[in-house]
Design a protein around this motif. Structure first.
Motif, mmCIF file in Angstrom:
data_model
loop_
_atom_site.group_PDB
_atom_site.id
_atom_site.type_symbol
_atom_site.label_atom_id
_atom_site.label_comp_id
_atom_site.label_asym_id
_atom_site.label_seq_id
_atom_site.Cartn_x
_atom_site.Cartn_y
_atom_site.Cartn_z
ATOM 1 N N THR A 1 47.863 21.294 32.108
ATOM 2 C CA THR A 1 48.121 22.104 33.314
ATOM 3 C C THR A 1 47.702 21.368 34.585
ATOM 4 O O THR A 1 48.021 21.806 35.686
ATOM 5 C CB THR A 1 47.394 23.466 33.266
ATOM 6 O OG1 THR A 1 45.970 23.237 33.312
ATOM 7 C CG2 THR A 1 47.749 24.239 32.001
ATOM 8 N N ASP A 2 46.983 20.248 34.405
ATOM 9 C CA ASP A 2 46.557 19.468 35.571
ATOM 10 C C ASP A 2 47.662 18.517 36.059
ATOM 11 O O ASP A 2 47.550 17.939 37.129
ATOM 12 C CB ASP A 2 45.283 18.683 35.224
ATOM 13 C CG ASP A 2 44.550 18.190 36.460
ATOM 14 O OD1 ASP A 2 44.904 18.647 37.574
ATOM 15 O OD2 ASP A 2 43.635 17.361 36.308
ATOM 16 N N ALA A 3 48.714 18.359 35.259
ATOM 17 C CA ALA A 3 49.863 17.566 35.720
ATOM 18 C C ALA A 3 50.843 18.533 36.376
ATOM 19 O O ALA A 3 51.986 18.706 35.932
ATOM 20 C CB ALA A 3 50.493 16.811 34.555
ATOM 21 N N GLU A 4 50.358 19.201 37.445
ATOM 22 C CA GLU A 4 51.115 20.289 38.065
ATOM 23 C C GLU A 4 52.045 19.832 39.182
ATOM 24 O O GLU A 4 53.041 20.488 39.469
ATOM 25 C CB GLU A 4 50.133 21.349 38.611
ATOM 26 C CG GLU A 4 49.557 21.084 40.003
ATOM 27 C CD GLU A 4 48.661 19.857 40.089
ATOM 28 O OE1 GLU A 4 48.206 19.382 39.022
ATOM 29 O OE2 GLU A 4 48.425 19.363 41.207
ATOM 30 N N GLY A 5 51.714 18.699 39.798
ATOM 31 C CA GLY A 5 52.502 18.246 40.947
ATOM 32 C C GLY A 5 53.958 18.003 40.580
ATOM 33 O O GLY A 5 54.883 18.451 41.261
ATOM 34 N N PHE B 1 45.030 23.927 46.447
ATOM 35 C CA PHE B 1 43.829 23.510 45.719
ATOM 36 C C PHE B 1 44.218 23.217 44.288
ATOM 37 O O PHE B 1 44.904 24.008 43.651
ATOM 38 C CB PHE B 1 42.713 24.558 45.762
ATOM 39 C CG PHE B 1 41.435 24.027 45.182
ATOM 40 C CD1 PHE B 1 40.660 23.110 45.886
ATOM 41 C CD2 PHE B 1 41.018 24.398 43.909
ATOM 42 C CE1 PHE B 1 39.503 22.581 45.339
ATOM 43 C CE2 PHE B 1 39.850 23.868 43.368
ATOM 44 C CZ PHE B 1 39.090 22.959 44.082
ATOM 45 N N ASP B 2 43.764 22.060 43.793
ATOM 46 C CA ASP B 2 44.062 21.673 42.417
ATOM 47 C C ASP B 2 42.779 21.626 41.600
ATOM 48 O O ASP B 2 42.073 20.625 41.575
ATOM 49 C CB ASP B 2 44.762 20.305 42.397
ATOM 50 C CG ASP B 2 45.140 19.881 40.975
ATOM 51 O OD1 ASP B 2 45.073 20.739 40.074
ATOM 52 O OD2 ASP B 2 45.505 18.703 40.790
ATOM 53 N N SER B 3 42.499 22.764 40.951
ATOM 54 C CA SER B 3 41.320 22.803 40.062
ATOM 55 C C SER B 3 41.651 22.165 38.722
ATOM 56 O O SER B 3 40.768 21.924 37.912
ATOM 57 C CB SER B 3 40.912 24.263 39.833
ATOM 58 O OG SER B 3 41.879 24.903 39.007
ATOM 59 N N LEU C 1 40.943 22.169 33.114
ATOM 60 C CA LEU C 1 40.058 22.115 34.297
ATOM 61 C C LEU C 1 39.524 20.717 34.597
ATOM 62 O O LEU C 1 39.151 19.975 33.686
ATOM 63 C CB LEU C 1 38.886 23.075 34.057
ATOM 64 C CG LEU C 1 38.013 23.441 35.252
ATOM 65 C CD1 LEU C 1 38.805 24.209 36.295
ATOM 66 C CD2 LEU C 1 36.824 24.284 34.768
ATOM 67 N N LYS C 2 39.474 20.382 35.877
ATOM 68 C CA LYS C 2 38.914 19.100 36.302
ATOM 69 C C LYS C 2 37.385 19.146 36.234
ATOM 70 O O LYS C 2 36.798 20.222 36.320
ATOM 71 C CB LYS C 2 39.311 18.831 37.756
ATOM 72 C CG LYS C 2 40.766 18.458 37.963
ATOM 73 C CD LYS C 2 41.024 18.103 39.420
ATOM 74 C CE LYS C 2 42.475 17.737 39.639
ATOM 75 N NZ LYS C 2 42.886 16.525 38.935
ATOM 76 N N PRO C 3 36.741 17.978 36.149
ATOM 77 C CA PRO C 3 35.271 17.952 36.260
ATOM 78 C C PRO C 3 34.831 18.374 37.665
ATOM 79 O O PRO C 3 35.614 18.278 38.615
ATOM 80 C CB PRO C 3 34.915 16.492 35.996
ATOM 81 C CG PRO C 3 36.180 15.727 35.859
ATOM 82 C CD PRO C 3 37.333 16.662 35.937
ATOM 83 N N GLU D 1 48.580 27.250 44.483
ATOM 84 C CA GLU D 1 47.196 26.954 44.133
ATOM 85 C C GLU D 1 47.178 26.801 42.624
ATOM 86 O O GLU D 1 47.702 27.672 41.922
ATOM 87 C CB GLU D 1 46.293 28.128 44.531
ATOM 88 C CG GLU D 1 45.445 27.890 45.734
ATOM 89 C CD GLU D 1 44.631 29.132 46.097
ATOM 90 O OE1 GLU D 1 44.251 29.911 45.195
ATOM 91 O OE2 GLU D 1 44.401 29.318 47.294
ATOM 92 N N ASN D 2 46.587 25.735 42.126
ATOM 93 C CA ASN D 2 46.508 25.530 40.671
ATOM 94 C C ASN D 2 45.137 25.993 40.191
ATOM 95 O O ASN D 2 44.143 25.286 40.356
ATOM 96 C CB ASN D 2 46.732 24.046 40.349
ATOM 97 C CG ASN D 2 46.845 23.771 38.860
ATOM 98 O OD1 ASN D 2 47.135 24.680 38.076
ATOM 99 N ND2 ASN D 2 46.604 22.533 38.472
ATOM 100 N N MET D 3 45.097 27.207 39.643
ATOM 101 C CA MET D 3 43.815 27.829 39.288
ATOM 102 C C MET D 3 43.779 28.281 37.827
ATOM 103 O O MET D 3 44.809 28.656 37.264
ATOM 104 C CB MET D 3 43.592 29.058 40.184
ATOM 105 C CG MET D 3 43.498 28.736 41.666
ATOM 106 S SD MET D 3 42.032 27.792 42.094
ATOM 107 C CE MET D 3 40.835 29.119 42.190
#
Ligand code: BES
Ligand code: ZN
Ligand code: MN
Length: 493
Positions: free
Chosen positions: A338-342, A261-263, A268-270, A311-313
């Motif tokens: 932190t959303d550029a986790e891949g 899961f990529d939050s 944080l994503k919308p 899990e990206n939380m």
């Protein structure tokens, strides 16, 4: 679903439904189509003239079988000529999908053009894919038995049965891939994925699972940083085929992004569409199901699948923007988003694959929203170094009916990822960010490498004639074909 080859004439085949492709070029009808229609009593011509089927608008039309032995004829839009396996796969999928919930246990498919072996195999894979029902994953009490009906047997006119038997194994793999991607994050978390994959030992594979302490020892801090905010700890899953050890100087590692899961994490994503981020494990699903399929088709393939699962939380223990981590290859990374986790988990997974002896690498990732914006649901973007390794991956995709398009690995942008605090940032400015994501990963590989961004193609946001909402199983067949090429010694780069 069963796949059966028959040499029967389309005008005399016995089935509930005969699927017949129609192309833009079919006005007036070509001889083969005109002959079939004449035997049928002109029902196809009538349906088109009446407006039941318009080549510019309709994916398909289900009409009466007329004087043919079949009950119905399914006119299927040939969509676009000249794409070989891609067209065959898509058309066959539209056909069986159109028959979901119908009383059509047996469908005959006449490909007209006389496809080659790749075309028939692609059609077979497409036909099985069209029967996939995501609602069967967890069940819906409101679905009646009639609604649950799917085509049980597809008769492919002119195909070869041995080829169809192999295609059937491929199709099973695609379905498993879709299940893995579609499964909810409360059901399929990193440890659970490892449990599922243990089943591949029955196919002769070696399954290794690295847990947090081992990964810490190896210095996989880029991967660990992404997973540190979640209750479910990360794992790295590696599946080695029986043929891996004997691969010598040609060992293929397929590495898939496995974000359960990529939050977005602290960045944080919308809320809108955030549920779709359960599919952020689609790359892992592709490489793991490709390994399973290869083990069944040719266990001698010198292939290893690697799936970094996290899990990206957000949370009190989560990684923060500005944090600096040292990746397994020794390079330091400043986390600017932190959303550029891949790319972070791929950095360590790809490097680890090299330490295991991989000579060739392909990664598959739902990496960037902009890939989806630019390419949409049909085309996956790829980056390659060197170019002829990319050509080989592209050829494997073409042969199984997947659509890839190359993007430039412009390492000139590397300086835009500079920072005073580390070797590189994980996310730069927005301009050129699709290319920069590949330039980032490039810092962590030294072997021939292809990066596939499947952010747009891995799942459908809504039901379509081609696929239902949810995972489509993208890249799986490309990877299997590539592995088979390796096993056959067909390798250029
Ligand atoms: N998993 C997403 C990419 C994604 C977004 C795939 C939407 C499909 C649909 C990825 O981890 C991500 O968040 N990427 C960021 C990168 C950015 C922070 C540089 C993105 O695309 O916004
Ligand atoms: Zn992601
Ligand atoms: Mn993200």
């Amino acid at each position: 679903m069963r796949l059966r080859a028959e040499a029967t004439d389309p005008a005399s085949v016995e089935a509930n439904v005969l699927a017949v492709p129609i192309y833009k070029e079919d006005e007036p009808f070509g001889e083969d189509l005109a002959n079939l229609d004449a035997t049928a009593g002109g029902v196809i011509r009538q349906a088109i003239d009446f407006g039941r089927f318009n080549i510019l608008e309709d994916y398909f039309a289900l009409i009466d079988g007329g004087d043919l032995p079949v009950e119905h004829i399914l006119i299927v839009n040939g969509i676009r000529r000249g794409r070989g396996p891609w067209r065959a796969r898509r058309m066959a999928g539209v056909a069986t999908r159109a028959l979901q919930g119908k009383g059509a246990a047996r469908m005959a498919l006449w490909l007209r053009d006389g496809e080659d072996a790749d075309g028939f195999a692609a059609a077979a894979v497409g036909a099985v894919a069209g029967t996939y029902r995501p609602m069967d994953l967890y069940g819906r009490t409101r679905d009646t038995d009639a609604m649950k009906r799917i085509v049980e047997e597809v008769v492919l006119l002119g195909a070869d049965q041995a080829e169809l038997d192999r295609a059937s194994i491929m199709a099973d793999g695609v379905a498993w891939c879709r299940d893995l991607s579609n499964r909810a994050s409360n059901d399929l978390y990193p440890e659970k994925m490892a449990e599922e994959v243990r089943a591949l030992e029955a196919d002769g594979c070696t399954v290794e699972v690295l847990h947090v302490p081992e990964m810490r020892q190896l210095g996989m801090n880029a991967l660990l940083g992404v997973g540190q905010g979640a209750e479910h700890p990360p794992v790295l899953i590696a599946v080695k085929l029986p043929g891996w050890a004997a691969g010598g100087d040609r060992k293929l590692a397929i590495v898939g992004k496995g974000v359960c899961f990529d939050s977005g994490g602290i960045s944080l994503k919308p809320a809108d569409k955030m549920d779709e981020m359960k599919h952020d494990k689609s790359g892992a699903a592709a490489v793991l199901s490709a390994a399973r399929t290869l083990a069944r088709l040719n266990p001698n393939a010198p292939v290893m699948a690697v799936a970094p699962m996290v899990e990206n939380m957000p949370g009190g223990r989560a990684q923060r923007p500005g944090d600096v981590v040292k990746a397994m290859n020794g390079k330091t990374i400043e986390i600017t988003n932190t959303d550029a986790e891949g790319r972070l988990i791929l950095a360590d997974a790809l490097h680890w694959a090299e330490t295991q002896g991989a000579t060739h690498l392909v990664d598959v990732a739902t990496l960037t929203g902009v890939a989806a914006m630019a390419f949409g649901e049909l085309v996956s973007a790829y980056f390659a170094k060197p170019g002829d390794w990319g050509d080989q991956v592209k050829a494997a995709a073409d042969a199984t009916g997947e659509w890839l398009w190359e993007m430039p690995l412009a390492t000139e942008y590397r300086t835009q990822l500079d920072t005073p605090y580390a070797d590189i940032v994980n996310s730069g400015s927005r301009d050129g960010s699709l290319i920069k994501s590949a330039v980032f990963i490039h810092e962590f590989v030294t072997r021939p490498w292809v990066h596939l961004d499947v952010a747009g193609t891995a799942w459908m946001a809504a039901d379509k004639a081609t696929f239902p909402k949810g995972a489509v199983g993208v890249a799986m067949t490309t990877l299997v074909r590539l592995g088979l090429d390796f096993a056959a010694g067909e390798q250029v780069a």
